[in-house]
Design an enzyme around this catalytic site. Structure first.
Site, PDB file in Angstrom:
ATOM      1  N   ALA A 160      -2.794  31.946 -29.790  1.00  0.00           N
ATOM      2  CA  ALA A 160      -2.003  30.799 -30.253  1.00  0.00           C
ATOM      3  C   ALA A 160      -2.684  29.491 -29.861  1.00  0.00           C
ATOM      4  CB  ALA A 160      -0.598  30.856 -29.661  1.00  0.00           C
ATOM      5  N   ASN A 187      -3.546  37.967 -23.776  1.00  0.00           N
ATOM      6  CA  ASN A 187      -3.169  39.273 -24.337  1.00  0.00           C
ATOM      7  C   ASN A 187      -3.823  39.491 -25.689  1.00  0.00           C
ATOM      8  OD1 ASN A 187      -1.580  40.434 -22.398  1.00  0.00           O
ATOM      9  ND2 ASN A 187       0.342  39.660 -23.218  1.00  0.00           N
ATOM     10  N   GLY A 192      -4.194  45.469 -29.986  1.00  0.00           N
ATOM     11  CA  GLY A 192      -4.748  46.429 -30.945  1.00  0.00           C
ATOM     12  C   GLY A 192      -5.277  45.740 -32.189  1.00  0.00           C
ATOM     13  N   GLY A 193      -4.949  44.463 -32.347  1.00  0.00           N
ATOM     14  CA  GLY A 193      -5.476  43.693 -33.487  1.00  0.00           C
ATOM     15  C   GLY A 193      -4.650  43.797 -34.752  1.00  0.00           C
ATOM     16  N   ARG A 428      10.720  49.951 -32.140  1.00  0.00           N
ATOM     17  CA  ARG A 428      10.176  50.230 -30.812  1.00  0.00           C
ATOM     18  C   ARG A 428      11.265  50.432 -29.765  1.00  0.00           C
ATOM     19  NH1 ARG A 428       4.983  46.138 -30.629  1.00  0.00           N
ATOM     20  NH2 ARG A 428       3.699  47.464 -31.928  1.00  0.00           N
ATOM     21  N   GLU A 567       3.624  33.659 -27.935  1.00  0.00           N
ATOM     22  CA  GLU A 567       4.622  34.476 -27.228  1.00  0.00           C
ATOM     23  C   GLU A 567       5.482  33.667 -26.269  1.00  0.00           C
ATOM     24  OE1 GLU A 567       3.035  38.300 -25.956  1.00  0.00           O
ATOM     25  OE2 GLU A 567       4.837  38.642 -24.747  1.00  0.00           O
ATOM     26  N   LEU A 583       0.727  38.984 -33.807  1.00  0.00           N
ATOM     27  CA  LEU A 583      -0.544  38.317 -34.105  1.00  0.00           C
ATOM     28  C   LEU A 583      -0.392  37.386 -35.310  1.00  0.00           C
ATOM     29  CD1 LEU A 583      -3.026  41.219 -33.306  1.00  0.00           C
ATOM     30  CD2 LEU A 583      -2.565  39.177 -31.951  1.00  0.00           C
TER      31      LEU A 583
HETATM   32  P1  FAD Z   1      -1.977  35.093 -24.872  1.00  0.00           P
HETATM   33  O1  FAD Z   1      -2.932  35.682 -25.833  1.00  0.00           O
HETATM   34  O2  FAD Z   1      -1.503  35.958 -23.759  1.00  0.00           O
HETATM   35  O3  FAD Z   1      -2.642  33.768 -24.302  1.00  0.00           O
HETATM   36  C1  FAD Z   1      -1.993  32.946 -23.370  1.00  0.00           C
HETATM   37  C2  FAD Z   1      -3.046  32.356 -22.460  1.00  0.00           C
HETATM   38  O4  FAD Z   1      -2.476  31.311 -21.668  1.00  0.00           O
HETATM   39  C3  FAD Z   1      -3.623  33.385 -21.493  1.00  0.00           C
HETATM   40  O5  FAD Z   1      -5.017  33.400 -21.590  1.00  0.00           O
HETATM   41  C4  FAD Z   1      -3.143  32.875 -20.132  1.00  0.00           C
HETATM   42  O6  FAD Z   1      -4.028  33.180 -19.077  1.00  0.00           O
HETATM   43  C5  FAD Z   1      -3.030  31.396 -20.372  1.00  0.00           C
HETATM   44  N1  FAD Z   1      -2.153  30.709 -19.416  1.00  0.00           N
HETATM   45  C6  FAD Z   1      -0.967  31.155 -18.936  1.00  0.00           C
HETATM   46  N2  FAD Z   1      -0.450  30.244 -18.084  1.00  0.00           N
HETATM   47  C7  FAD Z   1      -1.323  29.216 -18.029  1.00  0.00           C
HETATM   48  C8  FAD Z   1      -1.362  27.982 -17.303  1.00  0.00           C
HETATM   49  N3  FAD Z   1      -0.398  27.631 -16.449  1.00  0.00           N
HETATM   50  N4  FAD Z   1      -2.418  27.157 -17.481  1.00  0.00           N
HETATM   51  C9  FAD Z   1      -3.443  27.497 -18.319  1.00  0.00           C
HETATM   52  N5  FAD Z   1      -3.462  28.668 -18.999  1.00  0.00           N
HETATM   53  C10 FAD Z   1      -2.413  29.501 -18.870  1.00  0.00           C
HETATM   54  N6  FAD Z   1       0.683  42.214 -31.355  1.00  0.00           N
HETATM   55  C11 FAD Z   1       0.438  42.493 -32.669  1.00  0.00           C
HETATM   56  O7  FAD Z   1       0.947  41.815 -33.555  1.00  0.00           O
HETATM   57  N7  FAD Z   1      -0.420  43.507 -32.992  1.00  0.00           N
HETATM   58  C12 FAD Z   1      -1.027  44.297 -32.070  1.00  0.00           C
HETATM   59  O8  FAD Z   1      -1.810  45.186 -32.407  1.00  0.00           O
HETATM   60  C13 FAD Z   1      -0.734  44.050 -30.698  1.00  0.00           C
HETATM   61  N8  FAD Z   1      -1.289  44.823 -29.727  1.00  0.00           N
HETATM   62  C14 FAD Z   1      -1.063  44.501 -28.426  1.00  0.00           C
HETATM   63  C15 FAD Z   1      -1.675  45.276 -27.425  1.00  0.00           C
HETATM   64  C16 FAD Z   1      -1.531  44.906 -26.095  1.00  0.00           C
HETATM   65  C17 FAD Z   1      -2.202  45.729 -25.027  1.00  0.00           C
HETATM   66  C18 FAD Z   1      -0.749  43.773 -25.739  1.00  0.00           C
HETATM   67  C19 FAD Z   1      -0.594  43.371 -24.316  1.00  0.00           C
HETATM   68  C20 FAD Z   1      -0.108  43.025 -26.724  1.00  0.00           C
HETATM   69  C21 FAD Z   1      -0.261  43.381 -28.063  1.00  0.00           C
HETATM   70  N9  FAD Z   1       0.356  42.648 -29.070  1.00  0.00           N
HETATM   71  C22 FAD Z   1       0.117  42.950 -30.383  1.00  0.00           C
HETATM   72  C23 FAD Z   1       1.105  41.418 -28.748  1.00  0.00           C
HETATM   73  C24 FAD Z   1       0.199  40.207 -28.938  1.00  0.00           C
HETATM   74  O9  FAD Z   1      -1.113  40.549 -28.589  1.00  0.00           O
HETATM   75  C25 FAD Z   1       0.653  39.027 -28.085  1.00  0.00           C
HETATM   76  O10 FAD Z   1       2.009  38.746 -28.325  1.00  0.00           O
HETATM   77  C26 FAD Z   1      -0.168  37.784 -28.440  1.00  0.00           C
HETATM   78  O11 FAD Z   1      -1.546  38.058 -28.337  1.00  0.00           O
HETATM   79  C27 FAD Z   1       0.201  36.600 -27.547  1.00  0.00           C
HETATM   80  O12 FAD Z   1      -0.649  35.534 -27.892  1.00  0.00           O
HETATM   81  P2  FAD Z   1      -0.504  34.147 -27.127  1.00  0.00           P
HETATM   82  O13 FAD Z   1      -1.628  33.306 -27.565  1.00  0.00           O
HETATM   83  O14 FAD Z   1       0.876  33.656 -27.284  1.00  0.00           O
HETATM   84  O15 FAD Z   1      -0.664  34.547 -25.604  1.00  0.00           O
END
Ligand code: FAD
Length: 601
Positions: A160, A187, A192-193, A428, A567, A583
């Site tokens: 994101a 995450n 899984g992408g 799920r 998320e 994703l």
């Molecule tokens: P993230 O990708 O978690 O990124 C948030 C970032 O913010 C992290 O790098 C973190 O370290 C950073 N951060 C946190 N706090 C701070 C702070 N105070 N200061 C600076 N940085 C900070 N969803 C699907 O749709 N399809 C899938 O196949 C799927 N497979 C998955 C498999 C696994 C193992 C997991 C764990 C999740 C999966 N999901 C899947 C869910 C999906 O991957 C996540 O919901 C999504 O990637 C979250 O994206 P994000 O950018 O919101 O958070």
């Protein structure tokens, strides 16, 4: 020992690039009675230690006075997560000529294992290990405060945050993105992408009937009609345009779509590179090729700065400096979920039994920091009690790796007796609740050779079935009876479960559990089984946003200058997120947040 082609390739790469040489640092040899004596018996030594995924082997070269070189010869640690430890710990030991170096946050086990392996090698060199483990005093340097001004500050370098940074930049803004971990990805890189979108091109080619309305209805009803209808509409309408945006940035997806676990329909796109690496690599390439986005790693946002009711910047803490980052246009919170903050999980848990001891699929940085940051400036929260568990955790770690399923249609779940117990195409939460009622909340995923037609076929985590069998994480039988013996379930029951499933495939169902998602029978040897347990996976609740990704305050008004995506936000998925929708969510709303914050005055 665990092996995979991907990991082996990485290992090789690391071996090549990690021939780290000592340059400037010299340490003083021990002095006894005024006489200088050697600190080490000069030579090259191999040391080993156990890490997350088996043994780490290092080669350490010393002369009589100093540690000169450390090479990581072998390891099987998870790519992405362990990389910072593998890159930094050997160099830190050489720089400090000490074993008392700090571990890397998010990769503490790997860091500690490298230090232990080097210790093991240095013992063979007759080193004074106790002395090397003493933290040097007086070396703490004073922390400076660094101040910078930009247009947009993005907090969090997962999918994101990176989508927001790139989109803000495409809309004319200069961006600073801070990430608290030593690497980008969150995450997203582990995922899984699977990315859901109604895709006119690919679905038609596969003969899959689908529509935006169907995606909308399944998302809304799949979350018990608790999701915000406006946000869901934005999600389903923009999921495919966001795929085209990613493709324009250079990302590649496979042509064939599939149904991901709990995704309810074959509209999941699979990136052509392993896991979620394609997303992060694509954004990183854009950032490398275009001036105007600064990425600062190892830097944790600690406070939002507010002036006259508007969010105008971020205070943060880096490894060596404190930071004050002024944002002329605004701030985007993209810190991800809170599955790894067990206190926050338990505080909000209303629907599940205690999760105090539950394992999680998430990366260590998923600790809900954005919730705390937003709370302090008056943000409203929605659906915080909506926690997603998956029935698909590795029994040892809770992670999704080792999951042998490739597609929902072609596998069944059986309990420790060998009986099926749920519609395996269900939501799920339904599947996980059913699993929690089985003995030890433990099940086997069972499928056949057709899922792994070649030795090279890999699961969604880039593992071949033979590798998993070698590691004791999957089992194989030439007959169902032989498989049953190996996994210690009743052979007659396993055979009956498979026979009944196969009959339903013939008729198209619904079967006794109401299952309607089928493709092929389980009838071709060899047969495979892999064990799974419930695991905390996704936090559906979070910061309330509107369709512009602006943060809504407790008074119902937007908080000027503050956006959120991914998320960390709530309100889209209701009580249960469809597999593959996250994703799409983080890309669609990350992109919207970036575009809108860039347009702020
Ligand atoms: P993230 O990708 O978690 O990124 C948030 C970032 O913010 C992290 O790098 C973190 O370290 C950073 N951060 C946190 N706090 C701070 C702070 N105070 N200061 C600076 N940085 C900070 N969803 C699907 O749709 N399809 C899938 O196949 C799927 N497979 C998955 C498999 C696994 C193992 C997991 C764990 C999740 C999966 N999901 C899947 C869910 C999906 O991957 C996540 O919901 C999504 O990637 C979250 O994206 P994000 O950018 O919101 O958070």
């Amino acid at each position: 020992m665990r092996k995979s082609h991907f990991k082996r390739t990485l290992c090789l790469l690391f071996c090549l690039i990690l021939a780290i040489s000592s340059v400037a640092c010299t340490s003083q040899p021990k002095v006894t009675d005024g006489e200088s004596v050697a600190m080490f018996k000069a030579g090259t030594y191999v040391g080993t230690a156990n890490a997350h995924n088996g043994e780490i082997k290092v080669e350490v070269t010393v002369d009589e006075e100093a540690i000169k070189e450390i090479k990581i010869l072998e390891h099987n640690e998870s790519p992405g997560i362990s990389d910072p430890a593998i890159e930094r710990i050997p160099q830190a030991i050489i720089d400090d000529q000490s074993l008392a170096v700090d571990t890397i946050s998010g990769a503490t086990v790997t860091s500690a294992a490298i230090i232990s392996a080097v210790t093991n090698a240095l013992e063979q060199a007759d080193a004074d290990i106790d002395a090397l483990k003493v933290k040097k005093e007086g070396e703490e340097t004073a922390r400076d405060t660094v101040e910078e001004t930009t247009d947009v500050v993005v907090i969090g370098g997962g999918g994101a945050g990176l989508a927001a940074a790139v989109s803000a930049h495409q809309n004319g803004a200069e961006v600073i993105l801070i990430e608290k971990m030593p690497r980008l990805g969150g995450n997203t890189i582990l995922s899984g992408g699977a990315y859901n979108a109604v895709d006119p091109k690919r679905q038609e080619a596969q003969g899959i009937e689908d529509s935006i309305e169907k995606h909308y209805t399944q998302t809304y009803e799949g979350g018990d009609k608790l999701g915000n209808t406006e946000l869901i509409k934005v999600l389903v309408e923009n999921a495919y345009p966001a795929i085209e945006w990613l493709e324009d940035l250079g990302m590649k997806f496979d042509d064939e779509l599939f149904t991901v676990l709990g995704g309810m329909w074959p509209r999941a796109h699979k990136p052509s590179t392993p896991l979620g690496t394609g997303f992060i690599d694509t954004y990183s390439k854009y950032i490398e090729e275009n001036d105007g986005i600064e990425i600062i790693l190892d830097t944790e946002a600690t406070e939002l700065m507010v002036e006259d009711g508007k969010v105008v910047g971020v205070k943060a803490k880096g490894l060596k400096n404190d930071m004050i980052l002024h944002a002329n246009k605004g701030v985007v919170i993209a810190t991800g979920g809170f599955s790894k903050n067990i206190d926050m999980v338990e505080e909000n848990n209303k629907d599940w039994p205690s999760l105090k001891d539950a394992k999680s699929t998430n990366h260590p940085g998923a600790t809900g920091d954005g919730i705390i940051l937003a709370e302090a400036v008056g943000a409203n929260f929605v659906g915080m009690e909506n926690l997603q568990l998956l029935p698909m955790g590795d029994p040892d770690t809770g992670s999704l790796s080792g999951n042998i399923e490739l597609s929902v249609e072609n596998r069944i779940f059986v309990n420790k007796d060998g009986d099926r117990f749920v519609d395996e195409g269900e939501r799920r939460d339904v599947m996980t609740k059913a699993l929690l009622e089985q003995e030890d909340a433990y099940m086997w995923v069972v499928l056949d050779h057709k899922n792994y037609p070649t030795p090279e076929t890999v699961n969604n985590f880039n593992e071949t079935i033979e590798e998993l069998i070698e590691q004791g994480r999957a089992f194989k039988g030439d007959t169902l009876e032989e498989l049953a013996e190996k996994i210690n379930v009743d052979p007659a029951k396993l055979v009956k479960s498979v026979e009944e499933f196969n009959k339903a495939v013939e008729t198209g169902g619904p079967d006794a559990f109401g299952r309607t998602l089928f493709d092929k029978k389980i009838d071709t040897a060899p047969f495979y089984a892999g064990p799974r347990i419930p695991t905390v996976h996704h936090t559906m609740g979070g910061i309330e946003i509107n369709t512009n990704a602006q943060v809504v305050g407790k008074d119902g008004n937007i908080i000027p200058g503050l956006y959120a995506a991914g998320e960390v936000t709530g309100g889209i998925h209701g009580s249960n997120r469809l597999g593959g929708n996250a994703l799409a969510d983080i890309t669609v709303f990350g992109r919207i947040a970036g575009e809108n914050v860039a347009k702020e005055k």
